[in-house]
Write a protein that holds these residues in place. Structure first.
Motif, mmCIF file in Angstrom:
data_model
loop_
_atom_site.group_PDB
_atom_site.id
_atom_site.type_symbol
_atom_site.label_atom_id
_atom_site.label_comp_id
_atom_site.label_asym_id
_atom_site.label_seq_id
_atom_site.Cartn_x
_atom_site.Cartn_y
_atom_site.Cartn_z
ATOM 1 N N HIS A 289 -7.178 -0.393 3.443
ATOM 2 C CA HIS A 289 -5.922 -0.283 2.714
ATOM 3 C C HIS A 289 -6.149 0.526 1.455
ATOM 4 C CE1 HIS A 289 -7.797 -3.397 0.324
ATOM 5 N NE2 HIS A 289 -7.851 -4.179 1.378
ATOM 6 N N ALA B 152 -5.095 -6.346 5.744
ATOM 7 C CA ALA B 152 -5.950 -6.582 4.586
ATOM 8 C C ALA B 152 -7.128 -7.440 4.993
ATOM 9 C CB ALA B 152 -5.155 -7.293 3.486
ATOM 10 N N THR C 147 0.816 -1.203 0.000
ATOM 11 C CA THR C 147 0.000 0.000 0.000
ATOM 12 C C THR C 147 0.846 1.246 0.000
ATOM 13 O OG1 THR C 147 -0.129 -0.009 2.398
ATOM 14 C CG2 THR C 147 -1.864 -1.168 1.216
ATOM 15 N N ARG D 214 -1.869 1.294 9.025
ATOM 16 C CA ARG D 214 -2.881 0.677 8.186
ATOM 17 C C ARG D 214 -3.423 -0.559 8.879
ATOM 18 N NH1 ARG D 214 -2.901 4.691 6.640
ATOM 19 N NH2 ARG D 214 -2.252 5.604 4.673
ATOM 20 N N TYR E 167 -4.579 5.924 -1.150
ATOM 21 C CA TYR E 167 -5.302 5.643 0.088
ATOM 22 C C TYR E 167 -6.205 6.819 0.435
ATOM 23 C CZ TYR E 167 -6.365 4.782 4.978
ATOM 24 O OH TYR E 167 -7.035 4.592 6.160
#
Length: 284
Positions: A147, A30, A10, A27, A142
């Protein structure tokens, strides 16, 4: 069969300054395979050609901008001054991506997002000869959520004609896409089966993986040029194309965790379906 999988980060590190800035951003992990997917790679509509004279004096400059609201990092390869039209296309794509990020930032008004919004985009020349230049663009944008949205794009530039070569122009007939679709889907499904075997999954888990993956592969490889727009020609020592590598962003043929997936289709399979104007580019 040639298939490779590359995870998409990312955050693409574009120089130490940007790397330090991005490292401060947190972050979430996922999502699981069953999570609701975000859109796949942002592939802006690309013009088939650009008038070089309009952009001959436009020097491409790397971009690094950081503040509490957003972080932007864009990098260009050296040598693009030889192809001003191609440089204009790359700049246009980057500006569109930046514009979408800034639209999202401006949606906050005077507020500040809990984590800075980000655009990270790096272009590189992956191959270059007297007839074609191929550029890869990789990164992410982003604007909230678990993400970033992957930015995966490939540009195939014809040097003499000073224009992009879209895949639908290279392979114009429906029969060709049916052939390519079947070949690519088989390679991707074989890769999933081999991964399941290597992971020694229980029969029920294996069946579920093959079912879910098969559904995504079938949907993402339907016989339409729009599913195969991101491609890279593979050249031999003479500069002839021996294969096309089709690039699939996360979510197109697999979950986000599988990253970018690629399948090479040999020239022998492609040759009957290539537009006559481009047959000389291929080895046969």
């Amino acid at each position: 069969m040639k298939l490779s999988v590359h995870p998409v980060s990312t955050t693409l590190l574009l120089g130490s300054c940007l790397a330090l800035a991005l490292s401060a951003c947190q972050r979430e992990p996922a999502p699981a395979q069953g999570a609701q997917p975000q859109p796949a790679a942002a592939a802006a509509s690309l013009p088939a050609s650009v008038e070089p004279a309009d952009h001959a004096d436009a020097a491409l400059q790397d971009v690094i901008e950081t503040n509490e609201r957003y972080i932007i990092g864009i990098s260009y390869p050296k040598g693009l001054d030889r192809y001003p039209g191609l440089g204009a296309v790359l700049s246009g794509y980057a500006n569109d991506a930046r514009g979408e990020l800034m639209d999202a930032v401006e949606g906050f008004g005077n507020d500040v997002p809990s984590a800075p919004y980000e655009l990270s985009l790096a272009f590189e020349i992956v191959s270059e000869n007297s007839q074609m230049v191929v550029v890869a663009g990789n990164g992410s944008r982003y604007t909230g959520g678990a993400h970033g949205q992957p930015l995966i794009v490939r540009f195939v530039w014809l040097v003499a004609e000073q224009k992009l070569l879209p895949v639908q122009e290279l392979i114009p007939d429906a029969t060709g896409w049916s052939t390519i679709s079947a070949y690519v889907a088989e390679q991707l499904q074989d890769a999933v089966a081999m991964r399941a075997e290597a992971d020694k999954l229980e029969p029920a888990e294996r069946a579920e993986l093959l079912k879910d993956s098969g559904r995504m592969i079938e949907e993402g490889t339907q016989p339409s040029a729009s599913n195969f727009e991101q491609y890279v020609p593979i050249f031999d020592a003479r500069g002839k194309i021996v294969a096309l590598r089709f690039v699939f962003p996360p979510y197109q043929v697999g979950p986000y965790a599988d990253g970018v997936q690629q399948v090479e289709v040999p020239a022998g399979l492609l040759y009957p379906h290539i537009a006559p104007a481009y047959l000389e580019l291929f080895a046969h």
